[in-house]
Design a protein around this motif. Structure first.
Motif, PDB file in Angstrom:
ATOM      1  N   ALA A  16       0.893  -1.095  -0.028  1.00 25.32           N
ATOM      2  CA  ALA A  16      -0.150   0.134   0.024  1.00 25.32           C
ATOM      3  C   ALA A  16       0.844   1.294   0.061  1.00 25.32           C
ATOM      4  CB  ALA A  16      -0.955  -0.063   0.931  1.00 25.32           C
ATOM      5  N   LYS A  17       0.287   2.417  -0.701  1.00 27.50           N
ATOM      6  CA  LYS A  17       1.095   3.450  -0.830  1.00 27.50           C
ATOM      7  C   LYS A  17       0.264   4.701  -0.420  1.00 27.50           C
ATOM      8  CE  LYS A  17       4.895   2.305  -3.694  1.00 27.50           C
ATOM      9  NZ  LYS A  17       4.648   0.857  -3.486  1.00 27.50           N
ATOM     10  N   PRO A  18       0.897   5.690   0.228  1.00 21.29           N
ATOM     11  CA  PRO A  18      -0.209   6.982   0.573  1.00 21.29           C
ATOM     12  C   PRO A  18      -0.734   7.511  -0.709  1.00 21.29           C
ATOM     13  CG  PRO A  18       2.064   7.070   1.598  1.00 21.29           C
ATOM     14  CD  PRO A  18       2.298   5.991   0.759  1.00 21.29           C
ATOM     15  N   GLY A  19      -2.068   7.794  -0.474  1.00 18.07           N
ATOM     16  CA  GLY A  19      -2.782   8.288  -1.654  1.00 18.07           C
ATOM     17  C   GLY A  19      -3.652   7.130  -2.366  1.00 18.07           C
ATOM     18  N   ASP A  20      -3.452   5.913  -2.152  1.00 19.65           N
ATOM     19  CA  ASP A  20      -4.381   4.655  -2.656  1.00 19.65           C
ATOM     20  C   ASP A  20      -5.566   4.973  -2.040  1.00 19.65           C
ATOM     21  OD1 ASP A  20      -1.882   3.648  -3.808  1.00 19.65           O
ATOM     22  OD2 ASP A  20      -1.877   1.918  -2.611  1.00 19.65           O
ATOM     23  N   ALA A  21      -6.376   4.240  -2.886  1.00 25.81           N
ATOM     24  CA  ALA A  21      -7.985   4.183  -2.293  1.00 25.81           C
ATOM     25  C   ALA A  21      -7.952   2.749  -1.444  1.00 25.81           C
ATOM     26  CB  ALA A  21      -8.725   3.935  -3.665  1.00 25.81           C
ATOM     27  N   VAL A  22      -8.738   2.668  -0.427  1.00 24.89           N
ATOM     28  CA  VAL A  22      -8.958   1.446   0.433  1.00 24.89           C
ATOM     29  C   VAL A  22     -10.210   0.968   0.008  1.00 24.89           C
ATOM     30  CG1 VAL A  22      -9.005   0.377   2.503  1.00 24.89           C
ATOM     31  CG2 VAL A  22      -7.311   2.352   2.312  1.00 24.89           C
ATOM     32  N   PHE A  23     -10.279  -0.422  -0.364  1.00 23.80           N
ATOM     33  CA  PHE A  23     -11.519  -0.983  -0.657  1.00 23.80           C
ATOM     34  C   PHE A  23     -12.005  -2.289  -0.139  1.00 23.80           C
ATOM     35  CE2 PHE A  23      -8.295  -2.790  -3.561  1.00 23.80           C
ATOM     36  CZ  PHE A  23      -8.671  -4.283  -3.664  1.00 23.80           C
ATOM     37  N   ALA A  30      -1.619  -1.664   7.261  1.00 24.99           N
ATOM     38  CA  ALA A  30      -0.687  -0.590   7.549  1.00 24.99           C
ATOM     39  C   ALA A  30       0.615  -0.734   8.105  1.00 24.99           C
ATOM     40  CB  ALA A  30      -1.622   0.343   8.672  1.00 24.99           C
ATOM     41  N   GLU A  31       0.774  -1.878   9.049  1.00 18.84           N
ATOM     42  CA  GLU A  31       1.852  -2.279   9.654  1.00 18.84           C
ATOM     43  C   GLU A  31       2.882  -2.764   8.515  1.00 18.84           C
ATOM     44  OE1 GLU A  31       1.139  -5.159  12.657  1.00 18.84           O
ATOM     45  OE2 GLU A  31      -0.051  -3.433  13.793  1.00 18.84           O
ATOM     46  N   ALA A  32       2.541  -3.504   7.843  1.00 15.68           N
ATOM     47  CA  ALA A  32       3.237  -4.425   6.779  1.00 15.68           C
ATOM     48  C   ALA A  32       3.632  -3.311   5.531  1.00 15.68           C
ATOM     49  CB  ALA A  32       2.430  -5.352   6.042  1.00 15.68           C
ATOM     50  N   SER A  33       2.652  -2.297   5.330  1.00 14.80           N
ATOM     51  CA  SER A  33       3.098  -1.388   4.284  1.00 14.80           C
ATOM     52  C   SER A  33       3.821  -0.090   4.752  1.00 14.80           C
ATOM     53  CB  SER A  33       1.928  -0.994   3.593  1.00 14.80           C
ATOM     54  OG  SER A  33       1.178  -1.963   2.852  1.00 14.80           O
ATOM     55  N   GLY A  34       3.889  -0.062   6.047  1.00 10.75           N
ATOM     56  CA  GLY A  34       4.435   1.213   6.656  1.00 10.75           C
ATOM     57  C   GLY A  34       3.713   2.350   6.113  1.00 10.75           C
ATOM     58  N   VAL A  35       2.392   2.464   6.319  1.00 10.99           N
ATOM     59  CA  VAL A  35       1.626   3.356   5.939  1.00 10.99           C
ATOM     60  C   VAL A  35       0.479   3.605   7.107  1.00 10.99           C
ATOM     61  CG1 VAL A  35       1.974   3.159   3.564  1.00 10.99           C
ATOM     62  CG2 VAL A  35      -0.080   1.874   4.682  1.00 10.99           C
ATOM     63  N   GLY A  36      -0.386   4.692   6.776  1.00 14.89           N
ATOM     64  CA  GLY A  36      -1.847   4.908   7.811  1.00 14.89           C
ATOM     65  C   GLY A  36      -3.018   4.686   6.731  1.00 14.89           C
ATOM     66  N   LEU A  37      -4.030   4.142   7.608  1.00 12.61           N
ATOM     67  CA  LEU A  37      -5.220   4.074   6.680  1.00 12.61           C
ATOM     68  C   LEU A  37      -6.273   5.198   7.411  1.00 12.61           C
ATOM     69  CD1 LEU A  37      -3.822   1.795   5.218  1.00 12.61           C
ATOM     70  CD2 LEU A  37      -5.972   0.335   5.750  1.00 12.61           C
ATOM     71  N   LEU A  38      -7.115   5.607   6.360  1.00 14.40           N
ATOM     72  CA  LEU A  38      -8.328   6.573   6.929  1.00 14.40           C
ATOM     73  C   LEU A  38      -9.563   5.794   6.433  1.00 14.40           C
ATOM     74  CD1 LEU A  38      -9.396   8.987   8.259  1.00 14.40           C
ATOM     75  CD2 LEU A  38      -9.082  10.216   6.453  1.00 14.40           C
ATOM     76  N   ILE A  39     -10.302   5.294   7.370  1.00 11.06           N
ATOM     77  CA  ILE A  39     -11.704   4.741   6.796  1.00 11.06           C
ATOM     78  C   ILE A  39     -12.788   5.556   7.234  1.00 11.06           C
ATOM     79  CG2 ILE A  39     -12.934   2.647   6.977  1.00 11.06           C
ATOM     80  CD1 ILE A  39     -10.391   1.730   6.265  1.00 11.06           C
ATOM     81  N   ALA A  40     -13.576   5.663   6.205  1.00 12.40           N
ATOM     82  CA  ALA A  40     -14.648   6.534   6.228  1.00 12.40           C
ATOM     83  C   ALA A  40     -15.837   5.635   6.536  1.00 12.40           C
ATOM     84  CB  ALA A  40     -14.983   7.171   4.842  1.00 12.40           C
ATOM     85  N   GLU A  41     -16.435   6.014   8.040  1.00  8.29           N
ATOM     86  CA  GLU A  41     -17.485   5.159   8.381  1.00  8.29           C
ATOM     87  C   GLU A  41     -18.882   5.061   7.589  1.00  8.29           C
ATOM     88  OE1 GLU A  41     -18.611   6.182  12.661  1.00  8.29           O
ATOM     89  OE2 GLU A  41     -20.583   5.539  12.446  1.00  8.29           O
ATOM     90  N   VAL A  48      -5.479   5.636   1.787  1.00  4.66           N
ATOM     91  CA  VAL A  48      -4.254   5.384   2.407  1.00  4.66           C
ATOM     92  C   VAL A  48      -3.299   6.644   2.894  1.00  4.66           C
ATOM     93  CG1 VAL A  48      -1.709   4.133   2.372  1.00  4.66           C
ATOM     94  CG2 VAL A  48      -3.835   3.001   1.299  1.00  4.66           C
ATOM     95  N   THR A  49      -2.932   6.598   3.906  1.00  7.83           N
ATOM     96  CA  THR A  49      -2.215   7.890   4.425  1.00  7.83           C
ATOM     97  C   THR A  49      -0.852   7.759   4.867  1.00  7.83           C
ATOM     98  OG1 THR A  49      -2.944   7.681   6.936  1.00  7.83           O
ATOM     99  CG2 THR A  49      -4.578   9.080   5.356  1.00  7.83           C
ATOM    100  N   ALA A  50       0.078   8.786   5.255  1.00  6.79           N
ATOM    101  CA  ALA A  50       1.151   8.516   5.942  1.00  6.79           C
ATOM    102  C   ALA A  50       1.340   7.743   7.088  1.00  6.79           C
ATOM    103  CB  ALA A  50       1.952   9.895   6.257  1.00  6.79           C
ATOM    104  N   ALA A  51       2.434   7.102   7.142  1.00  4.13           N
ATOM    105  CA  ALA A  51       2.493   6.135   8.321  1.00  4.13           C
ATOM    106  C   ALA A  51       2.260   6.759   9.737  1.00  4.13           C
ATOM    107  CB  ALA A  51       3.975   5.677   8.499  1.00  4.13           C
ATOM    108  N   GLY A  52       2.713   7.839  10.063  1.00  3.46           N
ATOM    109  CA  GLY A  52       2.631   8.304  11.236  1.00  3.46           C
ATOM    110  C   GLY A  52       1.103   8.590  11.770  1.00  3.46           C
TER     111      GLY A  52
END
Ligand code: ATP
Ligand code: TPS
Ligand code: MG
Ligand code: MG
Ligand code: MG
Length: 343
Positions: free
Chosen positions: A157-164, A240-251, A313-317
Motif C-alpha cells: 500500500a502507498k499513501p494516496g491509494d484508495a482502500v476497498f 498499515a504495519e506491513a506497508s508502513g502507511v496509515g489508513l483513513l476509513i470513512a464510517e 491510505v495516508t502517511a505512516a505516522g
C-alpha cells in the motif's frame, strides 16, 4: 466411534478418490500413500497456508451444524488463497476427534467440507486423523498457485491509494450474536426469520472471495490485500504495519450487511462494533492507486462483482483512523478477535 482410524479414513474419503477426477485436477498420487504427489503448473508459484476450527472457540452446537463446520473450515482457507490473489488447488485435512465421536457427525462435517471444496475446485489430497482428549479440532492446509511473482501481499500500500472491500461487513458477527442469543433449542433451526437468515448464513456458510482475489491478481491493479478473519480494524492495521502507511476509513462508506441494523436493534447491540471488530466476514480488504480505480471498478463490474471504496491510505505516522459521519477523525484501535486476549 464405530470405526477404527483406518476405517474412518476410508469412510470419509473412499468414494472421492476416483482416479479420473483426481488426475484431471493434477493429482498424481492421492489419498492412500505416505503423502500426495501433484503436478506443478509451469510458471506458477506455490502458495500455502493453514487455518484451524476448534470446538468451543470457532463453533458451538448452537451456532453451527456439522456440515457448516466443514464448509467454513474449507472456506476460511480458500479465503487466505484469495487474499494472496492465488487460486486454491489442493487441501489436506487434519482431524482430531474425541474417542467417542459419532461417526455420522464426522461424516456430516466432511459432507460440508467437500461441498465447499467442490464449489471452488479444490481437491482433498490427504490429511491426518487422531484422537484427542478435548473437543473436535479441524485443520485444513490449503495449497494454491499464482503466476510467479504476482502474489498480492499486505505490504504494497502507498499513501494516496484508495482502500476497498469486496462486500458487506458485520454479517457474520451479527449472525453469531443472534445464534448465541437464541439459545440452545436445536428445534428452531428451520424457523429463522427471513431478515436474519442471511446474517446467520454469513456466519455459518461464508463464501470466500475467490473470484475477486483472482481478478485483483489478473488486473495487476491491487497494491495490498488481506482477508477479513479477525475484523476490519485488525486487518487494516495489518496492512498499515506491513506497508508502513496509515489508513483513513470513512464510517459512512462501510457496506453494512443487509438486515444488520434491524438485528442490532433487536439485540440492543451496536452494528458498528460488528462491522469494525466482529470478524469472520471473509471479504477482501485492499488498496489500489487512485489513478487505477476506474479501471478496477470496470473490471469488477464486468464480472458482476461488487467493489466498495471505504477510505484512503495516508502517511505512516497517522496510523489507522476512522472518519465519523460528522467529519471528526479518531484513531481506530487494532481491536478484533484475538485468541489469547485476557477475558
Ligand atoms: N504456529 C505457527 N507457526 C508458523 N507460522 C505461523 C503459525 N501461526 C501462524 N503462522 C503464520 O503467521 C502469519 C499470520 O497468520 P494468521 O493466522 O494471523 O493469518 P490469517 O490466517 O490470515 O488470519 P486468521 O488465522 O485470523 O484467519 C501467516 O504467514 C501464518 O502462516
Ligand atoms: C462460539 C463462537 N464464539 C466466538 C466466535 C468468533 N470467533 C472465533 S475465532 C474468530 C476469528 C477467526 O478465527 P481465526 O483467527 O482462528 O482464523 C472469531 C471472530 C465464533 N466463531 N464462535
Ligand atoms: Mg491463520
Ligand atoms: Mg488471512
Ligand atoms: Mg485470527
Amino acid at each position: 466411534m464405530q470405526h477404527d482410524e483406518f476405517g474412518l479414513i476410508r469412510l470419509l474419503t473412499g468414494d472421492r478418490q476416483q482416479a479420473d477426477g483426481m488426475r484431471s485436477q493434477g493429482v498424481v498420487v492421492g489419498i492412500g500413500d505416505d503423502a500426495a504427489v501433484t503436478a506443478l503448473s509451469p510458471g506458477m508459484q506455490l502458495v500455502a497456508s493453514c487455518d484451524t476450527m476448534t470446538e468451543g472457540i470457532h463453533f458451538l452446537p448452537v451456532t453451527m451444524r456439522d456440515e457448516d463446520i466443514g464448509f467454513k473450515a474449507m472456506a476460511s482457507n480458500i479465503s487466505d488463497m484469495a487474499a494472496m490473489g492465488a487460486k486454491a488447488r489442493y487441501a489436506l485435512v487434519a482431524l482430531s476427534l474425541p474417542k467417542d465421536a459419532d461417526t455420522e457427525q464426522i461424516r456430516r462435517i466432511y459432507a460440508g467440507l467437500y461441498e465447499c471444496a467442490d464449489l471452488f475446485g479444490v481437491a482433498v489430497i490427504g490429511g491426518d486423523t487422531t484422537s484427542t482428549r478435548g473437543g473436535i479440532v479441524l485443520t485444513v492446509t490449503i495449497l494454491g498457485e499464482v503466476p510467479a511473482g504476482r502474489a498480492l501481499l499486505r505490504s504494497g500500500a502507498k499513501p494516496g491509494d484508495a482502500v476497498f472491500v469486496t462486500g458487506p461487513l458485520g454479517g457474520s458477527a451479527a449472525g453469531l450474536s443472534y445464534l448465541l442469543h437464541r439459545g440452545t433449542d436445536a428445534a428452531l433451526w428451520g424457523e429463522l426469520p427471513a431478515e436474519t437468515a442471511e446474517l446467520v448464513r454469513a456466519h455459518t456458510r461464508p463464501l470466500p472471495q475467490a473470484a475477486a482475489g483472482e481478478l485483483l491478481q489478473r488486473t495487476g491493479l491491487c497494491r495490498a490485500l488481506n482477508d477479513i478473519s479477525d475484523g476490519l480494524a485488525s486487518e487494516a492495521a495489518e496492512i498499515a504495519e506491513a506497508s508502513g502507511v496509515g489508513l483513513l476509513i470513512a464510517e459512512e462508506k462501510l457496506p453494512l450487511a443487509e438486515g444488520l441494523r434491524a438485528c442490532a436493534e433487536k439485540l440492543a447491540a451496536d452494528p458498528l462494533e460488528w462491522v469494525l471488530y466482529g470478524g469472520e466476514d471473509y471479504q477482501l480488504l485492499g488498496t489500489a492507486a487512485e489513478a487505477d480505480l476506474a479501471a478496477l471498478r470496470e473490471a469488477f463490474s464486468g464480472e458482476g462483482l461488487p467493489l466498495h471504496v471505504i477510505g484512503r491510505v495516508t502517511a505512516a505516522g497517522e496510523g489507522v483512523r476512522l472518519q465519523r459521519p460528522d467529519g471528526t477523525v479518531q484513531p481506530l484501535p487494532k481491536r478484533g478477535y484475538n485468541h489469547f486476549a485476557a477475558k
